[in-house]
Design an enzyme around this catalytic site. Structure first.
Site, PDB file in Angstrom:
ATOM      1  N   ALA A  90       0.927  -1.234  -0.015  1.00 55.82           N
ATOM      2  CA  ALA A  90       0.068  -0.110  -0.099  1.00 55.82           C
ATOM      3  C   ALA A  90       0.866   1.522  -0.169  1.00 55.82           C
ATOM      4  CB  ALA A  90      -1.034  -0.069   1.206  1.00 55.82           C
ATOM      5  N   GLU A  91       0.425   2.195  -0.394  1.00 56.09           N
ATOM      6  CA  GLU A  91       0.749   3.541   0.058  1.00 56.09           C
ATOM      7  C   GLU A  91       0.306   3.823   1.182  1.00 56.09           C
ATOM      8  OE1 GLU A  91       2.845   5.615  -1.572  1.00 56.09           O
ATOM      9  OE2 GLU A  91       3.234   4.511  -3.406  1.00 56.09           O
TER      10      GLU A  91
ATOM     11  N   THR B 267      -6.416  -0.807   8.179  1.00 59.62           N
ATOM     12  CA  THR B 267      -6.072  -0.069   9.350  1.00 59.62           C
ATOM     13  C   THR B 267      -7.256   0.755  10.076  1.00 59.62           C
ATOM     14  OG1 THR B 267      -5.080   2.323   9.704  1.00 59.62           O
ATOM     15  CG2 THR B 267      -5.969   1.807   7.553  1.00 59.62           C
ATOM     16  N   ASP B 268      -7.158   1.036  11.427  1.00 64.44           N
ATOM     17  CA  ASP B 268      -8.141   1.616  12.326  1.00 64.44           C
ATOM     18  C   ASP B 268      -8.496   3.075  11.859  1.00 64.44           C
ATOM     19  OD1 ASP B 268      -5.793   3.037  13.124  1.00 64.44           O
ATOM     20  OD2 ASP B 268      -6.057   3.031  15.089  1.00 64.44           O
ATOM     21  N   GLU B 269      -7.636   3.507  10.835  1.00 58.84           N
ATOM     22  CA  GLU B 269      -8.072   4.716  10.212  1.00 58.84           C
ATOM     23  C   GLU B 269      -9.264   4.944   9.478  1.00 58.84           C
ATOM     24  OE1 GLU B 269      -4.927   7.215   8.658  1.00 58.84           O
ATOM     25  OE2 GLU B 269      -3.507   6.697  10.069  1.00 58.84           O
TER      26      GLU B 269
ATOM     27  N   TYR C  62      -5.757   8.924   2.087  1.00 61.04           N
ATOM     28  CA  TYR C  62      -5.174   7.406   2.484  1.00 61.04           C
ATOM     29  C   TYR C  62      -6.180   6.617   3.111  1.00 61.04           C
ATOM     30  CZ  TYR C  62      -3.036   4.103   5.483  1.00 61.04           C
ATOM     31  OH  TYR C  62      -2.687   2.939   6.250  1.00 61.04           O
TER      32      TYR C  62
ATOM     33  N   LYS D 120      -7.993   3.281   1.789  1.00 60.98           N
ATOM     34  CA  LYS D 120      -7.945   1.788   2.507  1.00 60.98           C
ATOM     35  C   LYS D 120      -9.285   1.094   2.959  1.00 60.98           C
ATOM     36  CE  LYS D 120      -4.931   0.016   4.002  1.00 60.98           C
ATOM     37  NZ  LYS D 120      -3.947  -1.213   3.606  1.00 60.98           N
TER      38      LYS D 120
ATOM     39  N   LEU E 117       6.150   9.372  12.510  1.00 55.64           N
ATOM     40  CA  LEU E 117       6.141   9.978  13.809  1.00 55.64           C
ATOM     41  C   LEU E 117       7.464   9.434  14.343  1.00 55.64           C
ATOM     42  CD1 LEU E 117       5.140  12.092  15.897  1.00 55.64           C
ATOM     43  CD2 LEU E 117       4.221  10.455  16.971  1.00 55.64           C
TER      44      LEU E 117
ATOM     45  N   VAL F  91       6.518  19.081  15.554  1.00 54.35           N
ATOM     46  CA  VAL F  91       5.306  18.348  16.195  1.00 54.35           C
ATOM     47  C   VAL F  91       4.169  19.093  15.652  1.00 54.35           C
ATOM     48  CG1 VAL F  91       3.845  18.018  18.285  1.00 54.35           C
ATOM     49  CG2 VAL F  91       6.242  17.697  18.249  1.00 54.35           C
TER      50      VAL F  91
HETATM   51  P1  NAD Z   1       5.131   0.859   4.099  1.00 54.00           P
HETATM   52  O1  NAD Z   1       5.029   1.967   3.395  1.00 54.00           O
HETATM   53  O2  NAD Z   1       6.256   1.001   5.239  1.00 54.00           O
HETATM   54  O3  NAD Z   1       5.485  -0.374   3.037  1.00 54.00           O
HETATM   55  C1  NAD Z   1       4.619  -0.452   2.091  1.00 54.00           C
HETATM   56  C2  NAD Z   1       5.223  -1.414   1.075  1.00 54.00           C
HETATM   57  O4  NAD Z   1       4.444  -1.650   0.093  1.00 54.00           O
HETATM   58  C3  NAD Z   1       6.629  -1.091   0.644  1.00 54.00           C
HETATM   59  O5  NAD Z   1       7.687  -1.932   0.524  1.00 54.00           O
HETATM   60  C4  NAD Z   1       6.183  -0.705  -0.931  1.00 54.00           C
HETATM   61  O6  NAD Z   1       7.251  -0.802  -1.877  1.00 54.00           O
HETATM   62  C5  NAD Z   1       5.078  -1.633  -1.280  1.00 54.00           C
HETATM   63  N1  NAD Z   1       4.511  -1.204  -2.202  1.00 54.00           N
HETATM   64  C6  NAD Z   1       3.906  -0.056  -2.400  1.00 54.00           C
HETATM   65  N2  NAD Z   1       2.955   0.083  -3.476  1.00 54.00           N
HETATM   66  C7  NAD Z   1       3.205  -1.094  -4.158  1.00 54.00           C
HETATM   67  C8  NAD Z   1       2.542  -1.752  -5.453  1.00 54.00           C
HETATM   68  N3  NAD Z   1       1.799  -1.002  -6.191  1.00 54.00           N
HETATM   69  N4  NAD Z   1       2.903  -3.036  -5.592  1.00 54.00           N
HETATM   70  C9  NAD Z   1       3.747  -3.661  -4.676  1.00 54.00           C
HETATM   71  N5  NAD Z   1       4.320  -3.324  -3.486  1.00 54.00           N
HETATM   72  C10 NAD Z   1       3.927  -1.958  -3.352  1.00 54.00           C
HETATM   73  O7  NAD Z   1       3.888   0.559   4.855  1.00 54.00           O
HETATM   74  P2  NAD Z   1       3.609  -0.239   6.297  1.00 54.00           P
HETATM   75  O8  NAD Z   1       3.590   0.714   7.298  1.00 54.00           O
HETATM   76  O9  NAD Z   1       4.507  -1.550   6.345  1.00 54.00           O
HETATM   77  O10 NAD Z   1       1.913  -0.900   6.198  1.00 54.00           O
HETATM   78  C11 NAD Z   1       1.814  -1.775   5.576  1.00 54.00           C
HETATM   79  C12 NAD Z   1       0.299  -2.170   5.650  1.00 54.00           C
HETATM   80  O11 NAD Z   1      -0.260  -2.236   6.886  1.00 54.00           O
HETATM   81  C13 NAD Z   1      -0.615  -1.123   4.691  1.00 54.00           C
HETATM   82  O12 NAD Z   1      -1.394  -1.772   3.948  1.00 54.00           O
HETATM   83  C14 NAD Z   1      -1.009  -0.166   5.767  1.00 54.00           C
HETATM   84  O13 NAD Z   1      -2.117   0.631   5.350  1.00 54.00           O
HETATM   85  C15 NAD Z   1      -1.165  -0.907   6.770  1.00 54.00           C
HETATM   86  N6  NAD Z   1      -1.258  -0.507   8.357  1.00 54.00           N
HETATM   87  C16 NAD Z   1      -0.082   0.140   8.558  1.00 54.00           C
HETATM   88  C17 NAD Z   1       0.070   0.774   9.963  1.00 54.00           C
HETATM   89  C18 NAD Z   1       1.162   1.404  10.591  1.00 54.00           C
HETATM   90  O14 NAD Z   1       1.226   1.833  11.653  1.00 54.00           O
HETATM   91  N7  NAD Z   1       2.093   1.387   9.850  1.00 54.00           N
HETATM   92  C19 NAD Z   1      -1.153   0.522  10.845  1.00 54.00           C
HETATM   93  C20 NAD Z   1      -2.304  -0.235  10.451  1.00 54.00           C
HETATM   94  C21 NAD Z   1      -2.328  -0.846   9.097  1.00 54.00           C
HETATM   95  O1  TDX Z   2       6.148  14.995  11.595  1.00 56.21           O
HETATM   96  C1  TDX Z   2       5.383  14.617  12.067  1.00 56.21           C
HETATM   97  N1  TDX Z   2       4.796  15.397  13.379  1.00 56.21           N
HETATM   98  C2  TDX Z   2       3.578  15.136  13.858  1.00 56.21           C
HETATM   99  O2  TDX Z   2       3.273  15.365  14.810  1.00 56.21           O
HETATM  100  C3  TDX Z   2       4.743  13.345  11.891  1.00 56.21           C
HETATM  101  C4  TDX Z   2       5.330  12.613  10.675  1.00 56.21           C
HETATM  102  C5  TDX Z   2       3.544  13.116  12.392  1.00 56.21           C
HETATM  103  N2  TDX Z   2       3.115  13.721  13.270  1.00 56.21           N
HETATM  104  C6  TDX Z   2       1.849  13.285  14.219  1.00 56.21           C
HETATM  105  C7  TDX Z   2       0.525  13.051  13.120  1.00 56.21           C
HETATM  106  C8  TDX Z   2      -0.131  12.010  13.866  1.00 56.21           C
HETATM  107  O3  TDX Z   2      -0.977  12.486  14.935  1.00 56.21           O
HETATM  108  O4  TDX Z   2       2.036  12.185  14.770  1.00 56.21           O
HETATM  109  C9  TDX Z   2       0.782  11.305  14.568  1.00 56.21           C
HETATM  110  C10 TDX Z   2       1.332   9.885  14.103  1.00 56.21           C
HETATM  111  O5  TDX Z   2       1.604  10.329  12.452  1.00 56.21           O
HETATM  112  P1  TDX Z   2       2.063   9.203  11.356  1.00 56.21           P
HETATM  113  O6  TDX Z   2       3.380   8.589  11.976  1.00 56.21           O
HETATM  114  O7  TDX Z   2       2.181   9.716  10.164  1.00 56.21           O
HETATM  115  O8  TDX Z   2       0.842   8.131  11.390  1.00 56.21           O
HETATM  116  P2  TDX Z   2      -0.638   8.167  11.239  1.00 56.21           P
HETATM  117  O9  TDX Z   2      -0.977   9.228  10.444  1.00 56.21           O
HETATM  118  O10 TDX Z   2      -1.482   8.067  12.754  1.00 56.21           O
HETATM  119  O11 TDX Z   2      -1.033   6.960  10.398  1.00 56.21           O
HETATM  120  C11 TDX Z   2      -0.224   5.629  10.805  1.00 56.21           C
HETATM  121  O12 TDX Z   2      -1.272   4.735  11.260  1.00 56.21           O
HETATM  122  C12 TDX Z   2      -1.930   4.251  10.712  1.00 56.21           C
HETATM  123  C13 TDX Z   2       0.332   4.915   9.563  1.00 56.21           C
HETATM  124  O13 TDX Z   2       1.228   5.715   8.977  1.00 56.21           O
HETATM  125  C14 TDX Z   2      -0.702   4.506   8.663  1.00 56.21           C
HETATM  126  O14 TDX Z   2      -0.338   3.737   7.611  1.00 56.21           O
HETATM  127  C15 TDX Z   2      -1.575   3.442   9.559  1.00 56.21           C
HETATM  128  O15 TDX Z   2      -2.738   3.214   8.558  1.00 56.21           O
END
Ligand code: NAD
Ligand code: TDX
Length: 342
Positions: A83-84, A125-127, A153, A157, A193, A209
């Site tokens: 995902a993006e 995601t919870d979002e 985003y 999702k 973050l 922040v």
């Molecule tokens: P990330 O951005 O770190 O990794 C995404 C990966 O997907 C990368 O390796 C990227 O190269 C690959 N990718 C992107 N577009 C692609 C495409 N078109 N085809 C094949 N591969 C592709 O993301 P993450 O934080 O590891 O999140 C993974 C999954 O979990 C996502 O679906 C996200 O929505 C979900 N998620 C993330 C969080 C979080 O806190 N990070 C929380 C809940 C759910």
């Molecule tokens: O520079 C920053 N300063 C700041 O205050 C950044 C990057 C974030 N923040 C805040 C925004 C949010 O309230 O911190 C919190 C967390 O931000 P992110 O790390 O961008 O996460 P969030 O937007 O909560 O989304 C994450 O959790 C749900 C993941 O990126 C998503 O992929 C997932 O689905």
């Protein structure tokens, strides 16, 4: 058992690869990843030494490539992490979020229909539930909370989730969906973050922040998310949604101060900057269903997980410094250069 793990070169996907190689040494794992800015083959160095692990570079929305891969490999289970994933990027440029997160999901499910699988698991995601008010700590997201999204985003999702449920109802595809809270841990890309604040603090750069830092996120150590997905793909009920979270709500400013404390850096580095557009106030997961139905509980409490995470970034500087030296510099300037200090 042969499992396709998409997005396995990203943060959670790579942690899942390592979790599964250890937990199920007899499984074959294939990772399909487009290696976008967020994907990093270096992260999979150790996995690539294992003969049960194969890496394929490709886009989940590339129908021809995906269908060829399914025809060749005959997967039992598909776990879609690809995902993006960054909210701020989706505010700048939503298009790629719709392509990867929605059409990519459709492409994978079409291949599942054609070639047959035992389970398609969507990592959501919870979002998708939107946000909760800051003054109602009694409210939590359950699986019944209506979908109500805020950012491109989360809208992408949520769209994917609805499509996954439609493929189950209409075509009988054996699906499950998990909706997890914010993850943290090793290999987290430094746009997010926690790793951004660790990297900036270590480089004595300002810590940006958003707003007043009072938004609340519910943090879960990444390995606990991996454990939950492993349980769902094996024991989860087809057609069901499972929320994943460990009741660990923290304000952003608490997280930032904790990181500074652990690194022995001054709070003078904290800089309050222009807020994120449409910034969700609070996320909080009610994990009762996965606890009761599958017996899942988190193993790592936040105070231990954050220490492990900070230590990982201290011990793996080359991993994140290489990222910081590249295209990331343009990203940082574009995203933070224009934010006012407030
Ligand atoms: P990330 O951005 O770190 O990794 C995404 C990966 O997907 C990368 O390796 C990227 O190269 C690959 N990718 C992107 N577009 C692609 C495409 N078109 N085809 C094949 N591969 C592709 O993301 P993450 O934080 O590891 O999140 C993974 C999954 O979990 C996502 O679906 C996200 O929505 C979900 N998620 C993330 C969080 C979080 O806190 N990070 C929380 C809940 C759910
Ligand atoms: O520079 C920053 N300063 C700041 O205050 C950044 C990057 C974030 N923040 C805040 C925004 C949010 O309230 O911190 C919190 C967390 O931000 P992110 O790390 O961008 O996460 P969030 O937007 O909560 O989304 C994450 O959790 C749900 C993941 O990126 C998503 O992929 C997932 O689905």
């Amino acid at each position: 058992m042969k499992i396709l793990i998409t997005g396995g070169a990203g943060f959670i996907g790579s942690n899942f690869v390592y979790y599964m190689l250890k937990k199920h040494p007899d499984y074959d794992l294939v990772c399909l990843d487009a290696l976008t800015y967020a994907g990093n083959l270096k992260t999979l160095d150790e996995a690539l030494k294992n003969e049960r692990f194969t890496f394929v570079k490709g886009d989940i929305a590339d129908r021809e490539l995906v269908f060829e891969l399914f025809a060749k490999e005959q997967f039992d289970i598909v776990v879609n992490f690809a995902a993006e994933s960054h909210v701020d990027r989706s505010i700048e440029d939503p298009g790629i979020f719709l392509k990867t997160n929605i059409l990519g999901t459709q492409t994978l499910m079409d291949a599942c229909r054609k070639y047959g699988i035992k389970r398609y698991h969507q990592v959501s995601t919870d979002e998708v539930y939107g946000d909760l008010p800051l003054d109602r700590p009694d409210l939590f997201f359950t699986e019944e909370t209506p979908i109500h999204t805020s950012s491109p985003y989360s809208a992408s999702k949520a769209s994917a989730d609805l499509l996954v449920q439609a493929y189950h109802r209409t075509f009988g595809l054996p699906i499950t969906i998990s909706r997890c809270s914010n993850n943290y841990g090793p290999y987290h890309f430094p746009e997010k973050l926690i790793p951004l604040m660790i990297a900036n603090a270590l480089n004595d750069k300002p810590l940006p922040v958003y707003g007043e830092g009072l938004n609340v996120r519910d943090w879960l150590y990444v390995e606990d998310h991996c454990k939950a997905i492993d349980m769902i793909i094996h024991d989860g009920k087809v057609g069901e949604v499972y929320n994943i979270g460990g009741h660990n709500e923290k304000t952003n400013i608490y997280i930032v101060k904790k990181i500074l404390e652990l690194l022995g850096k001054s709070e003078d580095l904290i800089t309050f900057v222009t807020d994120r557009k449409g910034h969700d106030l609070r996320y909080a997961i009610d994990p009762t269903k996965i606890k009761n139905d599958l017996g899942w509980e988190p193993d790592t409490m936040f105070d231990d997980g954050i220490v492990k995470t900070v230590n990982w970034y201290l011990e793996n500087r080359e991993w994140w410094e290489t990222i910081l030296r590249g295209e990331y510099q343009n990203y940082y300037e574009k995203m933070y250069g224009k934010r006012d200090i407030i």
